[in-house]
Design a protein around this motif. Structure first.
Motif, PDB file in Angstrom:
ATOM      1  N   MET A   1       4.858   2.612   5.192  1.00 43.93           N
ATOM      2  CA  MET A   1       4.256   2.680   3.860  1.00 43.93           C
ATOM      3  C   MET A   1       3.511   1.382   3.559  1.00 43.93           C
ATOM      4  SD  MET A   1       7.371   4.543   1.808  1.00 43.93           S
ATOM      5  CE  MET A   1       6.391   4.871   0.336  1.00 43.93           C
ATOM      6  N   ASP A   2       2.732   1.406   2.498  1.00 42.53           N
ATOM      7  CA  ASP A   2       1.990   0.208   2.105  1.00 42.53           C
ATOM      8  C   ASP A   2       2.786  -0.652   1.130  1.00 42.53           C
ATOM      9  OD1 ASP A   2       1.825   1.867  -0.087  1.00 42.53           O
ATOM     10  OD2 ASP A   2      -0.341   1.720  -0.303  1.00 42.53           O
ATOM     11  N   ILE A   3       4.114  -0.534   1.188  1.00 45.68           N
ATOM     12  CA  ILE A   3       5.002  -1.372   0.376  1.00 45.68           C
ATOM     13  C   ILE A   3       6.080  -1.948   1.284  1.00 45.68           C
ATOM     14  CG2 ILE A   3       4.629  -0.072  -1.772  1.00 45.68           C
ATOM     15  CD1 ILE A   3       7.425   1.224  -1.299  1.00 45.68           C
ATOM     16  N   ASP A   4       6.642  -3.059   0.858  1.00 40.39           N
ATOM     17  CA  ASP A   4       7.795  -3.616   1.553  1.00 40.39           C
ATOM     18  C   ASP A   4       9.051  -2.966   0.987  1.00 40.39           C
ATOM     19  OD1 ASP A   4       6.300  -5.437   3.112  1.00 40.39           O
ATOM     20  OD2 ASP A   4       6.245  -6.858   1.433  1.00 40.39           O
ATOM     21  N   ALA A   5      10.120  -3.019   1.730  1.00 41.57           N
ATOM     22  CA  ALA A   5      11.403  -2.518   1.234  1.00 41.57           C
ATOM     23  C   ALA A   5      11.778  -3.286  -0.035  1.00 41.57           C
ATOM     24  CB  ALA A   5      12.479  -2.675   2.296  1.00 41.57           C
ATOM     25  N   CYS A   6      12.327  -2.584  -0.997  1.00 39.33           N
ATOM     26  CA  CYS A   6      12.753  -3.219  -2.248  1.00 39.33           C
ATOM     27  C   CYS A   6      13.901  -4.188  -1.972  1.00 39.33           C
ATOM     28  CB  CYS A   6      13.236  -2.173  -3.250  1.00 39.33           C
ATOM     29  SG  CYS A   6      11.945  -1.122  -3.927  1.00 39.33           S
ATOM     30  N   THR A   7      13.828  -5.323  -2.606  1.00 43.56           N
ATOM     31  CA  THR A   7      14.916  -6.296  -2.496  1.00 43.56           C
ATOM     32  C   THR A   7      15.638  -6.462  -3.826  1.00 43.56           C
ATOM     33  OG1 THR A   7      13.386  -8.115  -2.936  1.00 43.56           O
ATOM     34  CG2 THR A   7      13.818  -7.565  -0.616  1.00 43.56           C
ATOM     35  N   ASN A   8      15.117  -5.807  -4.879  1.00 47.16           N
ATOM     36  CA  ASN A   8      15.794  -5.848  -6.178  1.00 47.16           C
ATOM     37  C   ASN A   8      15.383  -4.634  -7.002  1.00 47.16           C
ATOM     38  OD1 ASN A   8      13.390  -6.551  -7.852  1.00 47.16           O
ATOM     39  ND2 ASN A   8      13.452  -8.426  -6.627  1.00 47.16           N
TER      40      ASN A   8
END
Length: 180
Positions: free
Chosen positions: A46-53
């Motif tokens: 995906m064009d997002i990074d994994a959520c960290t919060n």
């Protein structure tokens, strides 16, 4: 069918498949969206990074609430758990031939069960019949072989060569043969 979220600028209904309930994501889903999108396997292509919060999950939901398209959460009927998302964005409805991009993701524990195929067989007709789309398109990382095979099974046609490092697929209303 559920009613639209009060934040959505468009009245997208809930949909269902034999195994899933599709309903628009709301801010009440923030914790579930965080759990889903904090998995590197979900966001790998995906064009997002994994959520960290949790704040990042809220931003994802708010983005889709303000987009002219929609993003349904995929909730498993048997458990009620959020297992993925699917929806339309970049909806260009004012064109002579309206189009939108379809996007989708699924938690790794649910891969290989036909759930996304089932989902898209419901979302695609909705796009053509209710949104009056002439074309549905998808952009895919070349290494995302599962998504490429899925789109091909659903009659999407690949554009020649990559564009912006992605493979692009199109499905036109007059090509759609219906659920398979």
């Amino acid at each position: 069918m559920s009613s639209p979220t009060p934040h959505s600028p468009h009245p997208f209904p809930g949909l269902q498949t034999p195994r899933l309930l599709l309903r628009l994501l709301t801010l009440e889903d923030t914790d579930a969206v965080y759990r889903h999108f904090s998995d590197d396997d979900v966001t790998r292509f995906m064009d997002i990074d994994a959520c960290t919060n949790v704040a990042q999950a809220r931003e994802i939901i708010e983005f889709h609430l303000n987009d002219p398209g929609c993003r349904w959460g995929l909730f498993h009927k048997a458990t009620g758990a959020l297992i993925g998302t699917c929806g339309y964005h970049c909806w260009e409805r004012d064109l002579p031939q309206p189009m939108a991009e379809i996007g989708f993701d699924l938690g790794k524990a649910h891969w290989g069960q036909g759930l996304m195929h089932e989902t898209l067989q419901t979302a695609i007709p909705y796009g053509f019949e209710q949104m009056k789309l002439t074309k549905i398109y998808a952009s895919v990382e070349p290494a995302n072989h599962r998504s490429i095979r899925l789109l091909q099974r659903l009659d999407f046609r690949a554009e020649p060569g990559p564009r912006n490092g992605l493979r692009w697929f199109n499905l036109f209303r007059n090509q759609w043969t219906g659920p398979t």
